[in-house]
Structure formats: C-alpha cells, structure tokens
Design an enzyme around this catalytic site. Sequence first.
Site, PDB file in Angstrom:
ATOM      1  CB  THR A  27      -0.896  -0.012   1.256  1.00  0.00           C
ATOM      2  OG1 THR A  27      -1.754  -1.149   1.175  1.00  0.00           O
ATOM      3  CG2 THR A  27      -1.760   1.246   1.344  1.00  0.00           C
ATOM      4  CB  THR A  30       6.750   3.297  -3.211  1.00  0.00           C
ATOM      5  OG1 THR A  30       7.004   4.543  -2.547  1.00  0.00           O
ATOM      6  CG2 THR A  30       7.983   2.881  -3.984  1.00  0.00           C
ATOM      7  N   GLY A  84       5.962  -0.756   0.241  1.00  0.00           N
ATOM      8  CA  GLY A  84       6.792   0.403   0.538  1.00  0.00           C
ATOM      9  C   GLY A  84       7.153   0.428   2.016  1.00  0.00           C
ATOM     10  CG  ASP A  86       6.124   5.156   6.385  1.00  0.00           C
ATOM     11  OD1 ASP A  86       5.800   5.763   5.352  1.00  0.00           O
ATOM     12  OD2 ASP A  86       5.358   4.379   6.985  1.00  0.00           O
ATOM     13  N   GLY A  97       3.384   2.320   7.946  1.00  0.00           N
ATOM     14  CA  GLY A  97       2.062   2.689   8.447  1.00  0.00           C
ATOM     15  C   GLY A  97       1.670   4.149   8.314  1.00  0.00           C
ATOM     16  CD  GLU A 105       1.319  -1.470   4.578  1.00  0.00           C
ATOM     17  OE1 GLU A 105       1.293  -0.841   3.518  1.00  0.00           O
ATOM     18  OE2 GLU A 105       1.746  -0.986   5.640  1.00  0.00           O
TER      19      GLU A 105
HETATM   20  C1  5RP Z   1       1.252   2.200   4.303  1.00  0.00           C
HETATM   21  C2  5RP Z   1       2.718   2.074   4.302  1.00  0.00           C
HETATM   22  C3  5RP Z   1       3.434   2.592   3.097  1.00  0.00           C
HETATM   23  O1  5RP Z   1       4.083   1.539   2.489  1.00  0.00           O
HETATM   24  C4  5RP Z   1       4.411   3.637   3.543  1.00  0.00           C
HETATM   25  O2  5RP Z   1       3.686   4.646   4.236  1.00  0.00           O
HETATM   26  C5  5RP Z   1       5.166   4.246   2.373  1.00  0.00           C
HETATM   27  O3  5RP Z   1       4.287   4.944   1.543  1.00  0.00           O
HETATM   28  P1  5RP Z   1       4.809   5.767   0.288  1.00  0.00           P
HETATM   29  O4  5RP Z   1       5.336   4.770  -0.692  1.00  0.00           O
HETATM   30  O5  5RP Z   1       3.580   6.499  -0.217  1.00  0.00           O
HETATM   31  O6  5RP Z   1       5.864   6.712   0.778  1.00  0.00           O
HETATM   32  O7  5RP Z   1       3.348   1.568   5.200  1.00  0.00           O
HETATM   33  O8  5RP Z   1       0.716   1.741   5.518  1.00  0.00           O
END
Ligand code: 5RP
Length: 230
Positions: A27, A30, A84, A86, A97, A105
């Site tokens: 989710t 990315t 993806g 953070d 998250g 996830e």
């Molecule tokens: C969602 C996540 C995402 O993978 C994480 O927040 C990265 O998101 P992005 O690719 O938009 O930076 O953990 O719960």
Amino acid sequence: MSDRNKELAARKAVEYIRDGMVVGLGTGSTAEFAIRALGERVEKEGLEIQCVPTSEASAALGEELGLDMQSLEDNPVIDLTIDGADEVDPNLNLIKGLGGALLREKIVAAASAREVIIIDPGKLVDRLGTRSPLPVEVIPFAWGLAKLRLVDLCRRAELRRRDDDEPYVTDNGNFILDCHFVDGIADAASLELSINQIPGVVENGLFVGLTDIVVVGLDDGQCRVMERST
Ligand code: 5RP
C-alpha cells in the site's frame, strides 16, 4: 523524493515475480507503481498471478487493472510481497504505516516467503524513529488508555486525524496513534513487543526481521539492492 525513484524501485522489484506466484500487493504511492507495473507484465506476458492486497485501496487498484484479486483466507501462503516503507535501517528493519495499512501489511508480510521493500533513498535511516513517527493501530474504545501507556515508551503519542479533524479510521475500523521519539528507537525488537502488550493495541508499525530484500531507486537511474544477511 521524486516519483522517478519510486517507479525505478517498483519496476525492479516486479522483475522478481514469476508465473504462477501468489503475490502480496503493498500500500502507498511506491507500492502503487509496483501494482501498475505488475498489471503491465500480466497483460503483456499473460502471467497467471494471484494477488492478495494489503488495503482496500490496493484491492481497488488491482481490480481496476484486471488483476486476479484473492483473499488471505483463500491464500494464506504468499510467495512474494512488494511493499513500501517509511523508514529502513541498516538491518532492514522498518517503520511502516504512515499510509495507515500497517496491520494488514504486517499480516501479509508474515505470510510471505519473500518480502521485498521498495523505497527512494530518503527512507534510509541509521536508526528507526528519527524521521518518521511510529504508527500504532488501536481499537477506538481503548485509544485514551493506549495513548497514556504509549507516552511511557515514547516522547509524544498523537491521535491521527483527517483534514476535517475527525479521527482517521483504518480499513479495520481502528484508530492510529503516531508515536514520536527523541533520539529514535534504541531497540526496535523489544519496543515492538512492549507496545503490543498495551491493552487495546492491535499492532504497531515496527517490522523487525520481516524483510528479505530492499530495492532503492537511486537518482542516477540505477537501483541499489540490499539483501538480508542470513
Ligand atoms: C502504508 C505504508 C506505506 O508503504 C508507507 O507509508 C510508504 O508509503 P509511500 O510509498 O507512499 O511513501 O506503510 O501503511
């Protein structure tokens, strides 16, 4: 960080997918590039792939692209998941998250033979909790108590809110408390366990020992691939 870095990492990770696999769909922005790249491969190469999504948003995107969407109930063993993150530390432990999907996830990651994480270089950190807060999913009834207990473990815990100031609600009907740390997280494995012992906490965004491969999309158009040492 630019979408180009994210797409580079996503396309590289999708190369790990083989015909006949059950694939976990992550989710976030990315992961969305990876779902779209998988859609292209399935269409061009006629791959027979079954997909298990980690959120309602990824399920909707997969359906829109014509991917074969399945439940975890029907496919509790997943060959490979692309997601993806953070933050990623040098041991390939993660914070996840910020996109709100950490619970599904983590369940999908635990069900996966291989977890491939795709990031841009801005997500690499020396220590978790230094750039991103740590999201903790709690049942709505318990959030006040959970917040009180969490501030024994972090500097500040804030209820995540939507733009209209109402609490953000996850796909599972829960709230999220975002935890901020002064100098990051010293021991991610022990903090993960301590947080999950608080009554009302469903799960937290520390992913310890769940990642096999991290693909980083670099500014020069190349990818750096980091593998977990066994
Ligand atoms: C969602 C996540 C995402 O993978 C994480 O927040 C990265 O998101 P992005 O690719 O938009 O930076 O953990 O719960």
